[in-house]
Scaffold this motif. Structure first.
Motif, short mmCIF file in Angstrom:
data_model
loop_
_atom_site.label_atom_id
_atom_site.label_comp_id
_atom_site.label_asym_id
_atom_site.label_seq_id
_atom_site.Cartn_x
_atom_site.Cartn_y
_atom_site.Cartn_z
N GLU A 24 10.95 8.56 -11.01
CA GLU A 24 11.77 7.76 -10.24
C GLU A 24 11.01 7.45 -8.86
O GLU A 24 11.13 6.20 -8.43
CB GLU A 24 13.03 8.57 -9.64
CG GLU A 24 13.95 8.90 -10.57
CD GLU A 24 14.92 9.79 -9.91
OE1 GLU A 24 16.05 9.51 -10.29
OE2 GLU A 24 14.59 10.83 -9.32
N GLN A 25 10.11 8.04 -8.40
CA GLN A 25 9.16 7.63 -7.48
C GLN A 25 8.41 6.45 -7.69
O GLN A 25 8.15 5.56 -7.10
CB GLN A 25 8.28 8.88 -6.97
CG GLN A 25 7.26 8.77 -5.85
CD GLN A 25 7.94 8.26 -4.71
OE1 GLN A 25 8.85 8.96 -4.09
NE2 GLN A 25 7.56 7.07 -3.80
N CYS A 77 0.84 -1.35 0.12
CA CYS A 77 0.10 -0.14 0.15
C CYS A 77 0.76 1.41 -0.08
O CYS A 77 0.48 2.25 -0.51
CB CYS A 77 -0.88 0.13 1.25
SG CYS A 77 -2.17 -1.32 0.93
N ILE A 78 1.81 1.45 0.69
CA ILE A 78 2.80 2.54 1.06
C ILE A 78 3.60 2.54 -0.18
O ILE A 78 3.97 3.76 -0.92
CB ILE A 78 3.60 2.40 2.23
CG1 ILE A 78 2.70 2.55 3.40
CG2 ILE A 78 4.55 3.57 2.32
CD1 ILE A 78 3.36 2.18 4.60
N GLY A 79 4.24 1.65 -0.75
CA GLY A 79 5.46 1.56 -1.72
C GLY A 79 6.57 2.17 -1.10
O GLY A 79 7.25 1.86 0.21
N ALA A 80 7.25 3.06 -1.85
CA ALA A 80 8.53 3.61 -1.36
C ALA A 80 8.38 5.08 -0.99
O ALA A 80 7.53 5.82 -1.24
CB ALA A 80 9.51 3.61 -2.72
N VAL A 81 9.26 5.35 -0.13
CA VAL A 81 9.16 6.98 0.61
C VAL A 81 10.34 7.47 0.28
O VAL A 81 11.53 7.13 0.30
CB VAL A 81 9.10 6.72 2.07
CG1 VAL A 81 9.03 7.96 2.72
CG2 VAL A 81 7.70 6.08 2.31
N ASN A 82 10.03 8.67 -0.52
CA ASN A 82 11.06 9.48 -0.93
C ASN A 82 12.03 10.34 0.19
O ASN A 82 11.26 11.26 0.96
CB ASN A 82 10.76 10.56 -1.92
CG ASN A 82 11.71 11.26 -2.74
OD1 ASN A 82 13.01 11.25 -2.37
ND2 ASN A 82 11.39 12.36 -3.73
N ASN A 83 13.13 9.96 0.63
CA ASN A 83 13.68 10.55 1.53
C ASN A 83 14.07 12.11 0.79
O ASN A 83 14.56 12.23 -0.24
CB ASN A 83 15.06 10.16 2.18
CG ASN A 83 15.66 10.67 2.91
OD1 ASN A 83 16.22 11.75 2.65
ND2 ASN A 83 15.99 10.01 4.18
#
Length: 137
Positions: A88-89, A73-79
Protein backbone atom coordinates in the motif's frame (compact mmCIF):
# COMPACT_ATOMS: atom_id res chain seq x y z
CA UNK A 1 -19.24 33.50 -0.61
CA UNK A 2 -18.93 36.76 1.30
CA UNK A 3 -15.91 37.79 -0.79
CA UNK A 4 -17.16 36.17 -4.03
CA UNK A 5 -14.61 33.34 -4.02
CA UNK A 6 -17.06 30.44 -4.08
CA UNK A 7 -15.77 28.86 -7.31
CA UNK A 8 -12.16 29.45 -6.27
CA UNK A 9 -12.93 27.70 -2.98
CA UNK A 10 -14.34 24.73 -4.89
CA UNK A 11 -11.08 24.59 -6.88
CA UNK A 12 -9.06 24.77 -3.64
CA UNK A 13 -11.10 21.97 -2.03
CA UNK A 14 -10.83 19.80 -5.12
CA UNK A 15 -7.05 20.12 -5.35
CA UNK A 16 -6.55 19.82 -1.59
CA UNK A 17 -8.81 16.76 -1.27
CA UNK A 18 -7.32 14.91 -4.23
CA UNK A 19 -3.76 15.34 -3.02
CA UNK A 20 -4.54 14.52 0.62
CA UNK A 21 -6.43 11.41 -0.43
CA UNK A 22 -3.26 9.97 -1.95
CA UNK A 23 -0.46 11.55 0.09
CA UNK A 24 -1.53 10.71 3.62
CA UNK A 25 0.54 12.68 6.11
CA UNK A 26 -0.07 14.56 9.31
CA UNK A 27 -3.53 14.54 10.85
CA UNK A 28 -4.87 15.65 14.20
CA UNK A 29 -6.24 12.97 16.51
CA UNK A 30 -9.79 14.29 16.28
CA UNK A 31 -11.69 15.32 13.18
CA UNK A 32 -12.93 18.50 14.86
CA UNK A 33 -9.37 19.68 15.60
CA UNK A 34 -8.28 19.03 12.05
CA UNK A 35 -11.38 20.72 10.63
CA UNK A 36 -11.05 23.88 12.73
CA UNK A 37 -7.28 24.15 12.16
CA UNK A 38 -7.66 23.74 8.38
CA UNK A 39 -10.59 26.16 8.28
CA UNK A 40 -8.59 28.70 10.29
CA UNK A 41 -5.63 28.46 7.93
CA UNK A 42 -7.98 28.83 4.97
CA UNK A 43 -9.62 31.93 6.46
CA UNK A 44 -6.21 33.50 7.06
CA UNK A 45 -5.35 32.75 3.43
CA UNK A 46 -8.61 34.40 2.31
CA UNK A 47 -7.94 37.51 4.39
CA UNK A 48 -4.38 37.81 3.09
CA UNK A 49 -5.49 37.15 -0.48
CA UNK A 50 -8.20 39.79 -0.16
CA UNK A 51 -5.70 42.36 1.13
CA UNK A 52 -2.64 41.52 -1.00
CA UNK A 53 -3.69 40.52 -4.51
CA UNK A 54 -0.28 39.50 -5.87
CA UNK A 55 0.15 38.85 -9.58
CA UNK A 56 0.58 35.19 -10.48
CA UNK A 57 4.00 35.14 -12.17
CA UNK A 58 6.50 32.65 -13.58
CA UNK A 59 8.39 32.84 -10.28
CA UNK A 60 5.32 31.45 -8.50
CA UNK A 61 5.19 28.64 -11.05
CA UNK A 62 8.86 27.88 -10.37
CA UNK A 63 8.30 27.80 -6.61
CA UNK A 64 5.34 25.43 -7.04
CA UNK A 65 7.48 23.26 -9.33
CA UNK A 66 10.08 23.01 -6.55
CA UNK A 67 7.33 21.98 -4.12
CA UNK A 68 6.12 19.32 -6.55
CA UNK A 69 9.69 18.06 -7.00
CA UNK A 70 9.94 17.81 -3.21
CA UNK A 71 6.79 15.72 -3.20
CA UNK A 72 8.29 13.53 -5.91
CA UNK A 73 11.17 12.83 -3.52
CA UNK A 74 9.02 12.26 -0.43
CA UNK A 75 6.03 10.43 -1.91
CA UNK A 76 3.23 9.57 0.49
CA UNK A 77 3.55 9.55 4.27
CA UNK A 78 1.88 6.80 6.27
CA UNK A 79 -0.16 8.24 9.08
CA UNK A 80 -0.01 5.88 12.08
CA UNK A 81 -3.81 5.64 12.01
CA UNK A 82 -3.77 4.38 8.40
CA UNK A 83 -1.50 1.35 8.95
CA UNK A 84 -0.47 0.90 5.31
CA UNK A 85 1.45 -2.26 4.54
CA UNK A 86 4.54 -2.17 2.27
CA UNK A 87 2.49 -2.75 -0.90
CA UNK A 88 0.00 0.00 0.00
CA UNK A 89 2.87 2.39 0.80
CA UNK A 90 4.43 1.73 -2.60
CA UNK A 91 1.07 2.27 -4.35
CA UNK A 92 0.43 5.50 -2.41
CA UNK A 93 3.93 6.78 -3.26
CA UNK A 94 3.33 6.18 -6.97
CA UNK A 95 -0.17 7.65 -6.88
CA UNK A 96 0.98 10.75 -4.99
CA UNK A 97 3.73 11.40 -7.52
CA UNK A 98 1.36 10.97 -10.48
CA UNK A 99 -1.26 13.24 -8.91
CA UNK A 100 1.38 15.90 -8.17
CA UNK A 101 2.50 15.92 -11.80
CA UNK A 102 -1.07 15.99 -13.14
CA UNK A 103 -2.07 18.87 -10.88
CA UNK A 104 1.08 20.85 -11.75
CA UNK A 105 0.51 20.29 -15.47
CA UNK A 106 -3.10 21.40 -14.98
CA UNK A 107 -1.86 24.55 -13.28
CA UNK A 108 0.51 25.28 -16.16
CA UNK A 109 -2.25 24.61 -18.69
CA UNK A 110 -4.67 26.91 -16.90
CA UNK A 111 -2.01 29.65 -16.73
CA UNK A 112 -1.34 29.32 -20.47
CA UNK A 113 -5.08 29.35 -21.16
CA UNK A 114 -5.32 32.69 -19.37
CA UNK A 115 -7.48 31.61 -16.44
CA UNK A 116 -8.00 34.35 -13.86
CA UNK A 117 -5.12 34.53 -11.35
CA UNK A 118 -7.39 34.03 -8.34
CA UNK A 119 -8.19 30.47 -9.47
CA UNK A 120 -4.49 29.73 -9.86
CA UNK A 121 -3.70 31.13 -6.40
CA UNK A 122 -6.40 29.02 -4.78
CA UNK A 123 -5.07 25.97 -6.60
CA UNK A 124 -1.54 26.72 -5.42
CA UNK A 125 -2.76 27.16 -1.85
CA UNK A 126 -4.44 23.74 -2.07
CA UNK A 127 -1.16 22.25 -3.29
CA UNK A 128 0.92 23.93 -0.58
CA UNK A 129 -1.45 23.14 2.29
CA UNK A 130 -1.85 19.50 1.34
CA UNK A 131 1.86 18.97 0.77
CA UNK A 132 2.72 20.64 4.09
CA UNK A 133 1.11 17.62 5.75
CA UNK A 134 3.70 15.24 4.32
CA UNK A 135 6.80 17.18 5.29
CA UNK A 136 9.02 15.30 7.70
CA UNK A 137 8.41 16.48 11.26
Amino acid sequence: MIWNYFLQTVVFLLVFSIIRNYSGGFHFRHFGSCYFFSTGIYLVFLLLFQKYRIEFTSIVMLIVLLIVLGVMCIGAVNNPAAHWNAKEQCEKNSSTRIVAVIIYCSLVGLKIAGVEDSFLWFMVFGICLSFAGILPG
